[in-house]
Motif scaffolding. Structure first.
Motif, PDB file in Angstrom:
ATOM      1  N   PRO A  70       0.797  -1.227   0.000  1.00  0.00           N
ATOM      2  CA  PRO A  70       0.000   0.000   0.000  1.00  0.00           C
ATOM      3  C   PRO A  70       0.829   1.276   0.000  1.00  0.00           C
ATOM      4  N   VAL A  71       2.133   1.149   0.283  1.00  0.00           N
ATOM      5  CA  VAL A  71       2.970   2.337   0.392  1.00  0.00           C
ATOM      6  C   VAL A  71       3.906   2.489  -0.797  1.00  0.00           C
ATOM      7  N   ALA A  72       4.503   1.382  -1.249  1.00  0.00           N
ATOM      8  CA  ALA A  72       5.560   1.477  -2.252  1.00  0.00           C
ATOM      9  C   ALA A  72       5.787   0.120  -2.898  1.00  0.00           C
ATOM     10  N   PRO A  73       6.584   0.071  -3.967  1.00  0.00           N
ATOM     11  CA  PRO A  73       6.993  -1.226  -4.517  1.00  0.00           C
ATOM     12  C   PRO A  73       7.731  -2.042  -3.468  1.00  0.00           C
ATOM     13  N   VAL A  74       7.620  -3.351  -3.563  1.00  0.00           N
ATOM     14  CA  VAL A  74       8.254  -4.246  -2.593  1.00  0.00           C
ATOM     15  C   VAL A  74       9.601  -4.693  -3.130  1.00  0.00           C
ATOM     16  N   ASP A  75      10.649  -4.258  -2.475  1.00  0.00           N
ATOM     17  CA  ASP A  75      12.020  -4.619  -2.836  1.00  0.00           C
ATOM     18  C   ASP A  75      12.382  -5.941  -2.158  1.00  0.00           C
ATOM     19  N   GLY A  76      12.901  -6.901  -2.922  1.00  0.00           N
ATOM     20  CA  GLY A  76      13.350  -8.161  -2.346  1.00  0.00           C
ATOM     21  C   GLY A  76      12.277  -9.220  -2.227  1.00  0.00           C
ATOM     22  N   SER A  77      11.206  -9.086  -2.978  1.00  0.00           N
ATOM     23  CA  SER A  77      10.154 -10.098  -2.970  1.00  0.00           C
ATOM     24  C   SER A  77      10.564 -11.263  -3.854  1.00  0.00           C
ATOM     25  N   MET A  78      10.487 -12.486  -3.319  1.00  0.00           N
ATOM     26  CA  MET A  78      10.894 -13.669  -4.065  1.00  0.00           C
ATOM     27  C   MET A  78       9.816 -14.078  -5.068  1.00  0.00           C
ATOM     28  N   VAL A  79      10.254 -14.343  -6.311  1.00  0.00           N
ATOM     29  CA  VAL A  79       9.366 -14.835  -7.369  1.00  0.00           C
ATOM     30  C   VAL A  79       9.951 -16.138  -7.887  1.00  0.00           C
TER      31      VAL A  79
ATOM     32  N   GLY B 220      10.098  -3.063  -7.400  1.00  0.00           N
ATOM     33  CA  GLY B 220       9.222  -4.198  -7.159  1.00  0.00           C
ATOM     34  C   GLY B 220       9.108  -5.135  -8.343  1.00  0.00           C
ATOM     35  N   GLU B 221      10.053  -5.072  -9.294  1.00  0.00           N
ATOM     36  CA  GLU B 221       9.931  -5.796 -10.547  1.00  0.00           C
ATOM     37  C   GLU B 221      10.899  -6.975 -10.648  1.00  0.00           C
ATOM     38  N   VAL B 222      10.437  -8.003 -11.323  1.00  0.00           N
ATOM     39  CA  VAL B 222      11.255  -9.154 -11.688  1.00  0.00           C
ATOM     40  C   VAL B 222      11.011  -9.434 -13.168  1.00  0.00           C
TER      41      VAL B 222
ATOM     42  N   VAL C 230       2.486 -24.694 -14.979  1.00  0.00           N
ATOM     43  CA  VAL C 230       3.573 -24.338 -14.066  1.00  0.00           C
ATOM     44  C   VAL C 230       2.954 -23.699 -12.827  1.00  0.00           C
ATOM     45  N   HIS C 231       3.746 -23.620 -11.774  1.00  0.00           N
ATOM     46  CA  HIS C 231       3.268 -23.028 -10.522  1.00  0.00           C
ATOM     47  C   HIS C 231       4.065 -21.760 -10.232  1.00  0.00           C
ATOM     48  N   LEU C 232       3.357 -20.662 -10.041  1.00  0.00           N
ATOM     49  CA  LEU C 232       3.969 -19.379  -9.692  1.00  0.00           C
ATOM     50  C   LEU C 232       3.800 -19.124  -8.207  1.00  0.00           C
ATOM     51  N   GLN C 233       4.907 -18.771  -7.542  1.00  0.00           N
ATOM     52  CA  GLN C 233       4.838 -18.398  -6.127  1.00  0.00           C
ATOM     53  C   GLN C 233       5.553 -17.065  -5.939  1.00  0.00           C
ATOM     54  N   VAL C 234       4.885 -16.153  -5.255  1.00  0.00           N
ATOM     55  CA  VAL C 234       5.453 -14.845  -4.957  1.00  0.00           C
ATOM     56  C   VAL C 234       5.398 -14.639  -3.449  1.00  0.00           C
ATOM     57  N   GLU C 235       6.532 -14.298  -2.855  1.00  0.00           N
ATOM     58  CA  GLU C 235       6.602 -14.067  -1.408  1.00  0.00           C
ATOM     59  C   GLU C 235       6.680 -12.570  -1.138  1.00  0.00           C
ATOM     60  N   ALA C 236       5.900 -12.108  -0.191  1.00  0.00           N
ATOM     61  CA  ALA C 236       5.959 -10.718   0.237  1.00  0.00           C
ATOM     62  C   ALA C 236       5.833 -10.664   1.749  1.00  0.00           C
ATOM     63  N   TYR C 237       6.887 -10.209   2.410  1.00  0.00           N
ATOM     64  CA  TYR C 237       6.881 -10.082   3.868  1.00  0.00           C
ATOM     65  C   TYR C 237       6.521 -11.377   4.572  1.00  0.00           C
ATOM     66  N   GLY C 238       6.972 -12.491   4.041  1.00  0.00           N
ATOM     67  CA  GLY C 238       6.745 -13.772   4.674  1.00  0.00           C
ATOM     68  C   GLY C 238       5.429 -14.445   4.326  1.00  0.00           C
TER      69      GLY C 238
ATOM     70  N   SER D   4       2.820 -12.329 -17.204  1.00  0.00           N
ATOM     71  CA  SER D   4       2.951 -10.907 -16.870  1.00  0.00           C
ATOM     72  C   SER D   4       1.869 -10.542 -15.861  1.00  0.00           C
ATOM     73  N   ARG D   5       2.282 -10.233 -14.612  1.00  0.00           N
ATOM     74  CA  ARG D   5       1.301  -9.994 -13.544  1.00  0.00           C
ATOM     75  C   ARG D   5       1.761  -8.890 -12.602  1.00  0.00           C
ATOM     76  N   ARG D   6       0.803  -8.088 -12.207  1.00  0.00           N
ATOM     77  CA  ARG D   6       1.033  -7.055 -11.180  1.00  0.00           C
ATOM     78  C   ARG D   6       0.307  -7.509  -9.927  1.00  0.00           C
ATOM     79  N   ILE D   7       1.065  -7.680  -8.854  1.00  0.00           N
ATOM     80  CA  ILE D   7       0.522  -8.224  -7.612  1.00  0.00           C
ATOM     81  C   ILE D   7       0.519  -7.135  -6.548  1.00  0.00           C
ATOM     82  N   SER D   8      -0.668  -6.774  -6.118  1.00  0.00           N
ATOM     83  CA  SER D   8      -0.826  -5.743  -5.097  1.00  0.00           C
ATOM     84  C   SER D   8      -1.217  -6.412  -3.784  1.00  0.00           C
ATOM     85  N   ILE D   9      -0.486  -6.082  -2.729  1.00  0.00           N
ATOM     86  CA  ILE D   9      -0.779  -6.665  -1.424  1.00  0.00           C
ATOM     87  C   ILE D   9      -1.405  -5.609  -0.525  1.00  0.00           C
TER      88      ILE D   9
END
Length: 433
Positions: free
Chosen positions: A83-92, A118-120, A133-141, A157-162
């Motif tokens: 809600p504040v900014a792009p997420v740096d270091g999110s695992m994809v 916040g991009e990969v 295939v299976h896509l997994q995205v981690e954000a803050y655990g 191609s996906r934009r994921i908003s948490i």
């Protein structure tokens, strides 16, 4: 550095002060204390609030040229925002189900961590008959998981908003690459974080017809090599090192050959090359070299010396493996997989008797735009097949050995995508894994 500022700001906000009022310069001891929290034992974030994921799906289905591919390369474009900014270091990560009976874990084919935007971005390669295939995205655990039908997909191609933000916790990141030591395969090397095996299981079988530019007999056993590759990736999913393994497994031809390897799109610092004897263990030769490029490295020598049996005759069906080459290449700097291209990169055959090289279709074109390595009928001299491909017996057309082969290529790869898994057993050499 943006992530560090976010971390420090979060810490200070928790203390009820602002970053600029609390420590105004790097000489401030309070700044040094806070920076110590963001290195060694690196400050990272953990979720607060609801843990909902909103996903904008923009997957693409752009058609690609058919060049007798039995594999598919799919691009990845993911952005993660809180809600504040792009997420740096999110695992994809993208995984495929294991084909090994009883195997519990999926096999990773792509892994990277988001940048400060916040991009990969990147790509992965799968067998042509893989449907999901299976896509997994981690954000803050917390994790977003999705199974994706990729039968016609060429780009995920996906934009994921948490919907949640984060509190500060502590993890260890010894090399400061943004990847926690617990997830980092190389925790003391900032240039590497993970390793991807290509293909995810087993190996590729590369089969050549060696009469180029003349048409061959389409038995695809003149020279056959098994190969697989490993890519060491940095946090962004860029390739830092490549390892290749090549085993000569058939020579159903009178001509002699050498096997070569190239990565034209990359700059090279150094390489090491080991040759292993027929017993699979004895080191016969240990070579090394330096860059700056690698376009024509000979990885296996004269084929009259690298295999003891043709492994293509109906009169002798005892399968005997030939010699193996093990190659490691250290790149001068990490390179995007989109630029590097997919394995087996430019693995090609040089025919000693004719002086001609044979590459995969779709790589080299003449001045008129014609594919050099497809004959007048559109047929190639090179096939790459996932797994234990059982090549045809000497002088047996592949269309007779694999009845689905012709419908597959006549449909431009849209039907019978598993043709290579269904041989007529009486018409193929009984090679074993």
């Amino acid at each position: 550095m943006n992530q560090t500022k976010k971390i420090l700001s979060s810490l200070l906000l928790a203390l009820g002060v602002t970053f600029f009022s609390y420590c105004s310069s790097s000489s401030d001891p309070n700044y040094a204390w806070l920076m110590s929290l963001a290195s060694g034992s690196t400050a990272v974030t953990a979720p607060t609030g609801t843990t909902d994921f909103g996903v904008d799906i923009n997957d693409e289905t752009t058609p690609v040229d058919f060049v007798f591919d039995t594999t598919r390369t799919i691009t990845v474009n993911i952005q993660v925002l809180d809600p504040v900014a792009p997420v740096d270091g999110s695992m994809v990560q993208v995984t495929v189900p294991s084909a090994t009976p009883g195997a519990a874990n999926n096999k990773s084919v792509f892994k990277a961590y988001s940048n400060t935007s916040g991009e990969v971005t990147g790509s992965f390669t799968i067998d042509g008959d893989t449907n999901t295939v299976h896509l997994q995205v981690e954000a803050y655990g917390k994790f977003y998981d999705a199974d994706i039908n990729i039968v016609s997909v060429t780009s995920i191609s996906r934009r994921i908003s948490i919907s949640f933000t984060a509190n500060v916790t502590q993890i260890v990141d010894s090399d400061g690459d943004g990847v926690p030591d617990s997830e980092d395969l190389y925790p003391l090397d900032p240039s590497r974080a993970s390793t991807i095996r290509i293909p995810a299981e087993d190996y590729y079988t590369i089969s050549f017809e060696d009469l180029f530019p003349k048409q061959g007999d389409a038995d695809f056993n003149d020279y056959v090599v098994r190969s697989y590759f490993e890519e060491d990736l940095n946090a962004a999913g860029e390739v830092a090192r490549i390892r290749g393994y090549f085993t000569h497994v058939a020579k159903g031809a009178g001509y002699n050959h050498t096997l070569h390897f190239g990565i034209p799109g990359a700059s090279v610092t150094s390489y090491s090359l080991i040759h292993i004897g027929f017993d699979g263990t004895t080191v016969e030769e240990n070579l090394s070299g330096v860059g700056p490029t690698m376009t024509d490295l000979q990885v296996l020598g004269n084929s009259s010396t690298t295999i003891p049996s043709s492994n293509a005759s109906r009169s002798n069906t005892t399968f005997v493996k030939g010699k193996t080459a093990k190659l490691e290449v250290i790149l001068a700097s990490p390179i995007s997989k989109l630029i590097l291209g997919s394995a087996p990169y430019d693995t090609y055959l040089s025919v000693i008797n004719t002086g001609k090289d044979i590459h995969a279709a779709g790589k080299y074109f003449d001045a008129n735009g014609k594919d050099i390595y497809r004959d007048a009928t559109g047929f190639p001299w090179y096939l790459l097949v996932p797994g234990n491909f059982q090549w045809p017996y000497e002088a047996t057309d592949i269309r007779k050995s694999y009845t689905q082969f012709q419908p597959w290529y006549q449909s431009l790869g849209t039907v019978d995508t598993d043709w290579f898994r269904n041989p007529i057993t009486s018409e193929v050499f009984p090679s074993t894994p």
